[in-house]
Motif scaffolding. Sequence first.
Motif, PDB file in Angstrom:
ATOM      1  N   ILE A   1      -2.141   1.749  -3.096  1.00 25.26           N
ATOM      2  CA  ILE A   1      -3.836   0.385  -2.464  1.00 25.26           C
ATOM      3  C   ILE A   1      -3.114   1.286  -1.267  1.00 25.26           C
ATOM      4  O   ILE A   1      -1.708   1.658  -0.005  1.00 25.26           O
ATOM      5  CB  ILE A   1      -3.222  -0.926  -1.528  1.00 25.26           C
ATOM      6  CG1 ILE A   1      -3.659  -1.509  -3.209  1.00 25.26           C
ATOM      7  CG2 ILE A   1      -3.756  -1.206  -0.706  1.00 25.26           C
ATOM      8  CD1 ILE A   1      -3.099  -2.750  -2.772  1.00 25.26           C
ATOM      9  N   LEU A   2      -4.345   1.728  -0.226  1.00 26.58           N
ATOM     10  CA  LEU A   2      -4.201   3.227   1.354  1.00 26.58           C
ATOM     11  C   LEU A   2      -5.252   2.419   1.595  1.00 26.58           C
ATOM     12  O   LEU A   2      -6.839   2.006   1.152  1.00 26.58           O
ATOM     13  CB  LEU A   2      -4.933   4.099   1.071  1.00 26.58           C
ATOM     14  CG  LEU A   2      -3.511   4.984   0.307  1.00 26.58           C
ATOM     15  CD1 LEU A   2      -4.114   4.836  -1.383  1.00 26.58           C
ATOM     16  CD2 LEU A   2      -3.235   6.493  -0.215  1.00 26.58           C
TER      17      LEU A   2
ATOM     18  N   VAL B   1      -5.310   7.442  13.453  1.00 28.98           N
ATOM     19  CA  VAL B   1      -5.526   7.048  12.972  1.00 28.98           C
ATOM     20  C   VAL B   1      -4.301   5.927  12.693  1.00 28.98           C
ATOM     21  O   VAL B   1      -4.013   6.889  11.556  1.00 28.98           O
ATOM     22  CB  VAL B   1      -6.629   6.070  12.429  1.00 28.98           C
ATOM     23  CG1 VAL B   1      -7.766   6.370  13.667  1.00 28.98           C
ATOM     24  CG2 VAL B   1      -6.963   6.984  10.587  1.00 28.98           C
ATOM     25  N   PRO B   2      -4.071   4.451  12.081  1.00 31.96           N
ATOM     26  CA  PRO B   2      -3.298   4.422  10.856  1.00 31.96           C
ATOM     27  C   PRO B   2      -3.642   4.922   9.676  1.00 31.96           C
ATOM     28  O   PRO B   2      -4.740   4.463   9.368  1.00 31.96           O
ATOM     29  CB  PRO B   2      -2.556   3.079  11.427  1.00 31.96           C
ATOM     30  CG  PRO B   2      -4.160   2.402  12.794  1.00 31.96           C
ATOM     31  CD  PRO B   2      -5.013   3.877  12.635  1.00 31.96           C
ATOM     32  N   LEU B   3      -2.092   4.765   8.379  1.00 24.98           N
ATOM     33  CA  LEU B   3      -2.396   5.318   7.726  1.00 24.98           C
ATOM     34  C   LEU B   3      -1.465   4.329   7.270  1.00 24.98           C
ATOM     35  O   LEU B   3       0.098   4.342   6.638  1.00 24.98           O
ATOM     36  CB  LEU B   3      -2.529   6.221   7.136  1.00 24.98           C
ATOM     37  CG  LEU B   3      -2.152   6.999   5.454  1.00 24.98           C
ATOM     38  CD1 LEU B   3      -3.457   5.987   4.870  1.00 24.98           C
ATOM     39  CD2 LEU B   3      -1.589   8.371   5.083  1.00 24.98           C
ATOM     40  N   ILE B   4      -1.883   3.091   5.870  1.00 23.06           N
ATOM     41  CA  ILE B   4      -1.066   2.053   6.042  1.00 23.06           C
ATOM     42  C   ILE B   4      -0.761   2.149   3.998  1.00 23.06           C
ATOM     43  O   ILE B   4      -2.287   2.278   3.350  1.00 23.06           O
ATOM     44  CB  ILE B   4      -1.593   0.963   6.410  1.00 23.06           C
ATOM     45  CG1 ILE B   4      -1.445   1.046   7.524  1.00 23.06           C
ATOM     46  CG2 ILE B   4      -0.656  -0.541   5.501  1.00 23.06           C
ATOM     47  CD1 ILE B   4      -1.487  -0.849   7.978  1.00 23.06           C
ATOM     48  N   VAL B   5      -0.240   2.412   3.157  1.00 19.59           N
ATOM     49  CA  VAL B   5       0.340   2.250   1.775  1.00 19.59           C
ATOM     50  C   VAL B   5       1.021   1.748   1.223  1.00 19.59           C
ATOM     51  O   VAL B   5       1.996   1.526   1.624  1.00 19.59           O
ATOM     52  CB  VAL B   5       0.417   3.995   1.699  1.00 19.59           C
ATOM     53  CG1 VAL B   5       0.625   4.452  -0.466  1.00 19.59           C
ATOM     54  CG2 VAL B   5      -0.786   5.538   2.034  1.00 19.59           C
TER      55      VAL B   5
ATOM     56  N   TRP C   1       2.258   0.334  -2.855  1.00 19.13           N
ATOM     57  CA  TRP C   1       2.300   0.243  -4.346  1.00 19.13           C
ATOM     58  C   TRP C   1       3.791  -0.443  -4.278  1.00 19.13           C
ATOM     59  O   TRP C   1       5.151  -0.149  -4.126  1.00 19.13           O
ATOM     60  CB  TRP C   1       2.811   1.260  -4.179  1.00 19.13           C
ATOM     61  CG  TRP C   1       2.286   1.647  -5.807  1.00 19.13           C
ATOM     62  CD1 TRP C   1       2.345   0.774  -6.990  1.00 19.13           C
ATOM     63  CD2 TRP C   1       3.026   3.017  -6.371  1.00 19.13           C
ATOM     64  NE1 TRP C   1       2.257   1.084  -8.405  1.00 19.13           N
ATOM     65  CE2 TRP C   1       2.291   2.174  -7.997  1.00 19.13           C
ATOM     66  CE3 TRP C   1       2.746   4.634  -6.652  1.00 19.13           C
ATOM     67  CZ2 TRP C   1       2.417   3.511  -9.090  1.00 19.13           C
ATOM     68  CZ3 TRP C   1       2.739   4.922  -7.274  1.00 19.13           C
ATOM     69  CH2 TRP C   1       2.520   4.791  -8.794  1.00 19.13           C
ATOM     70  N   LYS C   2       3.204  -1.765  -4.889  1.00 17.91           N
ATOM     71  CA  LYS C   2       4.262  -2.834  -5.259  1.00 17.91           C
ATOM     72  C   LYS C   2       5.207  -2.256  -6.228  1.00 17.91           C
ATOM     73  O   LYS C   2       5.151  -2.036  -7.420  1.00 17.91           O
ATOM     74  CB  LYS C   2       3.855  -4.343  -5.440  1.00 17.91           C
ATOM     75  CG  LYS C   2       4.400  -4.842  -5.826  1.00 17.91           C
ATOM     76  CD  LYS C   2       3.790  -6.356  -6.433  1.00 17.91           C
ATOM     77  CE  LYS C   2       5.293  -7.567  -6.679  1.00 17.91           C
ATOM     78  NZ  LYS C   2       4.104  -9.139  -6.457  1.00 17.91           N
ATOM     79  N   GLY C   3       6.974  -2.757  -5.761  1.00 14.92           N
ATOM     80  CA  GLY C   3       7.958  -2.203  -6.483  1.00 14.92           C
ATOM     81  C   GLY C   3       8.505  -0.365  -6.499  1.00 14.92           C
ATOM     82  O   GLY C   3       8.808   0.092  -7.607  1.00 14.92           O
ATOM     83  N   VAL C   4       7.141   0.655  -5.862  1.00 16.56           N
ATOM     84  CA  VAL C   4       7.458   1.895  -6.404  1.00 16.56           C
ATOM     85  C   VAL C   4       7.537   2.014  -4.749  1.00 16.56           C
ATOM     86  O   VAL C   4       8.698   3.108  -4.348  1.00 16.56           O
ATOM     87  CB  VAL C   4       6.132   2.805  -6.774  1.00 16.56           C
ATOM     88  CG1 VAL C   4       6.820   4.281  -6.532  1.00 16.56           C
ATOM     89  CG2 VAL C   4       6.207   1.924  -8.081  1.00 16.56           C
ATOM     90  N   ILE C   5       6.857   1.673  -3.376  1.00 17.13           N
ATOM     91  CA  ILE C   5       7.185   1.832  -2.399  1.00 17.13           C
ATOM     92  C   ILE C   5       8.292   1.060  -1.545  1.00 17.13           C
ATOM     93  O   ILE C   5       8.052  -0.375  -1.678  1.00 17.13           O
ATOM     94  CB  ILE C   5       5.773   2.352  -1.386  1.00 17.13           C
ATOM     95  CG1 ILE C   5       5.368   3.647  -1.988  1.00 17.13           C
ATOM     96  CG2 ILE C   5       6.167   2.844   0.111  1.00 17.13           C
ATOM     97  CD1 ILE C   5       3.814   3.240  -1.492  1.00 17.13           C
ATOM     98  N   LYS C   6       9.171   1.328  -0.263  1.00 15.28           N
ATOM     99  CA  LYS C   6      10.175   0.420  -0.287  1.00 15.28           C
ATOM    100  C   LYS C   6       8.808  -0.372   0.777  1.00 15.28           C
ATOM    101  O   LYS C   6       8.444   0.962   1.864  1.00 15.28           O
ATOM    102  CB  LYS C   6      11.132   1.161   0.098  1.00 15.28           C
ATOM    103  CG  LYS C   6      11.964   1.257  -0.546  1.00 15.28           C
ATOM    104  CD  LYS C   6      12.979   2.006  -0.616  1.00 15.28           C
ATOM    105  CE  LYS C   6      14.382   2.196  -1.579  1.00 15.28           C
ATOM    106  NZ  LYS C   6      15.201   2.974  -0.848  1.00 15.28           N
ATOM    107  N   GLN C   7       9.398  -1.332   1.330  1.00 19.44           N
ATOM    108  CA  GLN C   7       8.598  -2.271   2.429  1.00 19.44           C
ATOM    109  C   GLN C   7       9.125  -1.095   3.934  1.00 19.44           C
ATOM    110  O   GLN C   7      10.427  -0.893   3.769  1.00 19.44           O
ATOM    111  CB  GLN C   7       8.852  -3.196   2.511  1.00 19.44           C
ATOM    112  CG  GLN C   7       8.142  -4.166   1.270  1.00 19.44           C
ATOM    113  CD  GLN C   7       8.791  -5.609   1.533  1.00 19.44           C
ATOM    114  OE1 GLN C   7       8.672  -6.151   2.846  1.00 19.44           O
ATOM    115  NE2 GLN C   7       7.991  -6.143   0.384  1.00 19.44           N
TER     116      GLN C   7
END
Length: 208
Positions: A35-36, A70-74, A76-82
């Motif tokens: 999700i981006l 501008v912001p870029l929020i990405v 990906w549950k289980g792949v990208i650390k919070q």
Amino acid sequence: RLSLVGSEMCIRDSYSIGRIVNQLNKLKLRENTLILFTGDNGTDEPVVSMMDNIAVEGGKGSTTDNGTHVPLIVNWKGVIKQKQYSKSLVDFSDFFPTFCKVAGVNIDSDLDLDGVSFYPDLIGKEGRKKEWIYTWYNRDGGSNPREQSQEWVRDENYKLYVGNRFYNIVKDPKEKNPINQRDMSLKERKIYISFREALRSYISFRRE
């Protein structure tokens, strides 16, 4: 009224994103979906936002940072650390190679792409290097001959426009004081020459 409108927009965005996430969970696709969330320009001029306790005036339609950064929020549950944060240079040309990497699609080496995958940043790995970003901007998309186009190359600290306006955008974010060539340091001179060559590489793509 402006702050109220901004609040309403944030609430609406949050609601819409929540619907998407809930549907992905329902379909059991959440851990297989990247999700981006980003924007295509800064906020409108009367709007003042806060970032790191600094007031940032809106600059929609302008070519300064408050109109283009501008912001870029990405996610990906289980792949990208919070709670990760990156200062890497990213523009929309980087999305295509990033999506290809995520999908396991090899890109033809003959393709001359501006974009550089930012997938390594997402998973916390080093190695990605994008030296500069090139941008062409026209408020009417080039359809109005009376509307002047703007072109520039930039990195994290400096920016050069077609026409040789060169700025230190960290010290001069509103781009009020272009750096004269005779006042450039050796480092700035090297950056200026590199940016000038980058701009020249796009000559064949410019409208007559």
